[in-house]
Design an enzyme around this catalytic site. Sequence first.
Site, mmCIF file in Angstrom:
data_model
loop_
_atom_site.group_PDB
_atom_site.id
_atom_site.type_symbol
_atom_site.label_atom_id
_atom_site.label_comp_id
_atom_site.label_asym_id
_atom_site.label_seq_id
_atom_site.Cartn_x
_atom_site.Cartn_y
_atom_site.Cartn_z
ATOM 1 N NE ARG A 234 -4.205 -1.435 -0.008
ATOM 2 C CZ ARG A 234 -4.320 -2.949 -0.623
ATOM 3 N NH1 ARG A 234 -3.117 -2.955 -1.835
ATOM 4 N NH2 ARG A 234 -5.684 -2.760 -0.567
ATOM 5 C CD GLU A 263 -2.278 3.492 -5.281
ATOM 6 O OE1 GLU A 263 -1.918 2.694 -5.561
ATOM 7 O OE2 GLU A 263 -3.610 2.146 -5.377
ATOM 8 C CG HIS A 284 -2.529 -1.137 -7.387
ATOM 9 N ND1 HIS A 284 -2.916 -0.101 -5.894
ATOM 10 C CD2 HIS A 284 -2.401 -1.860 -6.692
ATOM 11 C CE1 HIS A 284 -3.376 -1.123 -4.729
ATOM 12 N NE2 HIS A 284 -2.837 -1.851 -5.397
#
Length: 316
Positions: A234, A263, A284
């Site tokens: 994360r 994000e 990601h």
Amino acid sequence: MHTMVFLDTDTMGDADLSPLRSSSTPLQCYPYTTPQQVVSRLQQASIAIVNKVELTAEMLKALPGLKLICVAATGVNNVDLAAARQLGITVCNVRGYADTAVPQHVFALLLQLTNKVQQYHQAVLEGKWSRSKHFCLLDYPVTELANKNFVVVGYGALGQASAALAQAFGMQLIIAEQPGAAACRPGRVSFTDALTQADVISLHCPLTTATEKLFNAEVFAAVKPNALLINTARGGLIDEAALLNALQNGTLGGAALDVLTQEPPAPDNILIRANLPNLLITPHMAWASAEARQRMVLQLADNIQAFMQGSPRYQV
């Protein structure tokens, strides 16, 4: 009869969602859902499927018919778990679906930092090899992984799988104990001692109030100046301003990130704008191999079926 709503199916790419569909349980799919659309779209739903859509306490209180939240991820920090518990809403996540995909990406990132594959490829395309007086180019230093210390922060399934790959490369495994722990469990090293020994640090811990900005200026000052940091967990685990400063000042040898604090990131994100040669950023997608996404769909279907049979699985 249950009604299911998947609020952000675009996050699944081209995965086959047919296992989620059944004749007895209607499924409504939305490619993308804004915060303002959540309550209206879930108004008639008893089962919500979300990947990264945030479900706040205020939203959950406005959805008395909601009985199950299936998170299409392992991390569940986008759901107010305390509110769900208070309201009697079951929350289940998926686990283990990316146990091969994420470690593979960890080493894709790490090998780019150590072997400079992209830089050498670009040099070839630019004609530098063709103009060389020698049979090879040695413009970018390459570092071997063998005998280097691989520190894992967060030794769950993903941390263990990444550690196994590290050992296959001949690296020495060091498992970091939780920061501030009074004692170290067998086979673990204190967080501070682990970092001072690290050549590579790989993050696999969840984002909590205790781990937010865990990697900050103080931590970066304690690591070896040639250490490499890999984060596929994360973004919030890292203080981005402190990371940028450490990379620019040579306090840290390099970093490769698959996650950022926000994000999608703002176009002027300081790490993206920096455009540093020792910083890699991917969007990601470490988890998102075709195989992993399909395993996730099957787990979601199993979670829903188990809930309907009165035995929820992977309940958070």
